[in-house]
Scaffold this active site. Structure first.
Site, PDB file in Angstrom:
ATOM      1  N   ASP A 359       0.773  -1.213  -0.040  1.00 55.42           N
ATOM      2  CA  ASP A 359       0.029   0.002   0.018  1.00 55.42           C
ATOM      3  C   ASP A 359       1.002   1.218   0.046  1.00 55.42           C
ATOM      4  OD1 ASP A 359      -2.380   1.514   0.212  1.00 55.42           O
ATOM      5  OD2 ASP A 359      -1.995   1.635   2.460  1.00 55.42           O
ATOM      6  N   ASP A 550      -1.523  -1.079   6.023  1.00 56.25           N
ATOM      7  CA  ASP A 550      -1.945  -0.662   7.490  1.00 56.25           C
ATOM      8  C   ASP A 550      -3.344  -0.214   7.704  1.00 56.25           C
ATOM      9  OD1 ASP A 550      -1.480   2.962   7.818  1.00 56.25           O
ATOM     10  OD2 ASP A 550      -1.706   1.750   5.599  1.00 56.25           O
ATOM     11  N   ASP A 554      -7.284  -2.398   3.842  1.00 53.58           N
ATOM     12  CA  ASP A 554      -6.197  -3.521   3.617  1.00 53.58           C
ATOM     13  C   ASP A 554      -6.303  -4.995   4.115  1.00 53.58           C
ATOM     14  OD1 ASP A 554      -4.744  -1.712   2.121  1.00 53.58           O
ATOM     15  OD2 ASP A 554      -3.641  -0.948   3.845  1.00 53.58           O
TER      16      ASP A 554
END
Length: 660
Positions: A359, A550, A554
């Site tokens: 990410d 995080d 996700d």
């Protein structure tokens, strides 16, 4: 020693039941070293006694040769030497048989040594059991040390806290503290529970949680966590989480439970030992009896000796102890560097990872946004829009919401009706009779909000605002790339790992960040389901994929990946709970470090497997042919086990800081 020579948890009771002490003693620094020395002496006492009697017997038999040293006296002396080290093993052999496990290593050792006594080889019978027991003590110490290293790295919670009752300090047990109470934390003291800082600002050492000793300054209202050490001023902290639910408590529980998640290699060795041990017992019987039909001058005593040597050599403890110990070491090495592996199976999987998908926000960037520009359309009250936007964003924990709250100031407590957080889009709610939308431009498209903004060309993150179905304006928000993000990318490339960046942020922002970091594959404007689809595409190429994230969004891709890695400092609880590996300090450079630890662990485990199988195979052949004695058998069993243990504990002392 486990009854299957597989579980390290039960091993200690076999060597010495007295060694079980309360773990709290580990924290008693004034007596810790003395107690540790005493425990070690107690562990070795039976072996020392046995060794002294064995040396006495050998001296009387081969050098002094007194007339009174009869066969009966000789047997009694060697039997006395055998009992201190042999009795616990023989006892465990009977217990194993009672529980239906006939072919434990204790049974092998009992048959081999009792058989040696039966054919008059008393010194060799004692020596085999003596060296076996010494090996067991070293194995126990190594396993316990690995466990204690992990526990001492993480269990940093003080037992007592000072709370304020009517502004009067009062010392109470940390477990008895409740949410809402105020902790008074003096300089040098360690926080026992998670809470909210009430003091204007304070600096903390966060090494217990992150592995980093660099001071971390917190401001009033920010979250402080159990395990942090107050550095320079008396601070007040309001408890927000019960003792047992603090982040440090959950981290400790994760690592303590990590050993229940076994690697495939470890599980294979367990199954192998259950099949292998009965096979070698029957082979030993065959070595003893079958030559009767094929050898002209068959000597039962000679072939029984060969069978006993074969049994000693075949004991599988070098494998089934050193392999779990290697994984213990890998988990401990990770913990020491602020990386939590939730199981040895994830060390194995991470070692084989070929593709890391990450990410952007909060993973490769700071996740700390600042509002750069505010554009509000004519016909709308800018102050009113910002106040209502601030109120709406106060319902969200997203870093962007935090940036808006910091920019707009204190929240005016306007009630929000029909609040909804739309994953991958933004927020929706009604304030003072007006319907508000705040999020990315996909949110505007979702609700058919017309606008004339060329948002794709803007490099910063944009937060669009709509009121009652009309476009009201936008805010530009900028994030900052983490200092070690570039290092992480370079290290991953050196490891031969491919990198892809996925983000729900706009494509222009994602491409700019990816370009600065040297990541060639990047995709933006992704909803959570789009991330899942992209990850499935990569997995369909038969690549082992790790995902690093995080945020709450996700969690699905973290769960779907072969190894899910969560950024544990700023990361959401949902992602941390779902992840297989947690990086406590949010540093991207720990991603290649985690892969390195996994690879080194796997290398050590396979070195031990090859060592054990290689040496045993050679000595087994020599033993069956009558060319190896009990002394060679002792080396093939205990010697190889000790070498494998020494190799396994190496990883606990390796320096992985070059990837920091």
């Amino acid at each position: 020693m486990s009854k299957e020579c597989c579980s390290t948890d039960e091993k200690q009771s076999i060597v010495s039941p007295k060694q079980k002490h309360e773990e709290g003693h580990d924290h008693d620094h004034s007596h810790g070293h003395g107690q540790n020395d005493k425990r070690i002496f107690q562990l070795f006492l039976p072996a020392l006694l046995s060794f002294a009697l064995l040396c006495l017997g050998l001296a009387l038999q081969y050098w002094l040769k007194p007339d009174w040293f009869s066969e009966a006296f000789r047997l009694a002396l060697y039997l006395a030497a055998y009992i201190p080290v042999g009795f616990p093993v023989v006892k465990e052999a009977f217990i194993s048989i009672k529980h239906g496990d006939f072919f434990s290593e204790f049974f092998l050792m009992t048959i081999a040594t009792v058989g040696a006594f039966a054919i008059g080889e008393y010194p060799e019978g004692v020596a085999v059991m003596l060296f076996y027991s010494v090996g067991e003590v070293f194995q126990t110490m190594a396993v316990q040390r690995a466990k204690n290293n992990i526990k001492s790295l993480l269990d940093q919670r003080p037992d007592e806290v000072t709370i304020l009752e009517n502004n009067v300090p009062k010392l109470i047990k940390a477990q008895n503290a409740v949410t809402g109470q105020i902790i008074q934390l003096k300089p040098g003291e360690k926080l026992a529970l998670d809470g909210k800082l009430l003091t204007e600002s304070a600096s903390f050492n966060t090494a217990a949680l992150t592995g980093e000793s660099k001071p971390n300054t917190k401001k009033e209202g920010e979250t402080v966590l159990a395990g942090m050490i107050n550095l320079n001023t008396i601070s007040l902290v309001e408890i927000t989480t019960p003792y047992e639910d603090s982040k440090l408590s959950r981290i400790l529980e994760m690592v303590q439970n990590a050993t229940s998640q076994k690697a495939k290699t470890e599980l294979f060795i367990r199954k192998f030992a259950k099949i292998y041990t009965p096979i070698v017992v029957f082979l030993a019987i065959a070595i003893c009896l079958l030559p009767y039909f094929f050898v002209a001058e068959y000597d039962f005593r000679d072939w029984l000796y060969r069978a006993l040597v074969f049994l000693v050599i075949s004991c599988p403890c070098a494998l089934v102890i050193s392999i779990p110990l290697g994984y213990f070491g890998g988990i401990g090495a990770g913990s020491r560097n602020g990386i939590l592996f939730k199981g040895s199976n994830f060390l194995d999987t991470l070692a084989g990872v070929k593709h890391v998908v990450m990410d952007k926000t909060g993973t490769m960037t700071e996740g700390v946004f600042k509002v750069q520009e505010v554009f509000i359309q004519q016909g709308f009250d800018k102050d009113e829009i910002l106040q209502h936007l601030n109120t709406l964003e106060s319902k969200s924990s997203h870093p962007i919401a935090t940036a808006i709250r910091e920019f707009a100031g204190p929240v005016i407590h306007t009630e929000v009706h029909d609040f909804e957080e739309i994953a991958g889009h933004g927020l929706k709610g009604t304030l003072e009779g007006q319907d508000y939308l705040a999020g990315n431009f996909k949110l505007m498209e979702k609700f058919n909000i017309a606008h004339e903004i060329e948002h794709a060309a803007v490099a910063d993150t944009l937060i669009a605002i709509a009121v009652d179905g009309k476009f009201a304006g936008y805010l530009t928000i900028a994030d900052r790339i983490k200092d070690d993000a570039g290092t992480a990318v370079d290290e991953l490339k050196k490891l031969g790992v491919s990198i892809t960046m996925l983000s729900g942020d706009k494509s222009a922002v994602v491409k700019e960040v990816a370009g600065k970091l040297g990541i060639s594959n990047s995709y933006g404007d992704l909803l959570p389901e789009d991330k899942v689809n992209k990850l499935n595409e990569l997995k369909s190429a038969n690549e082992s994929v790790a995902f690093v994230g995080d945020g709450v969004n996700d969690a699905p891709v973290v769960a779907l990946s072969d190894v899910g890695i969560a950024m544990g400092g700023l990361g959401s609880d949902a992602t941390i709970e779902t992840a297989d590996v947690v990086i406590q300090d949010d540093r991207p450079s720990k991603i290649p470090m985690a892969i390195n630890i996994g690879r080194e662990t796997r290398k050590i485990v396979w070195q031990n497997i090859i060592l054990a199988f290689g040496v045993k195979a050679i000595v087994l052949i020599l033993g069956a042919g009558g060319l190896a004695t009990m002394w060679e058998a002792v080396f093939a069993d205990v010697g190889v086990a000790l070498l494998a243990i020494l190799n396994a504990v190496r990883i606990q002392h390796m320096n992985f800081s070059n990837t920091k």
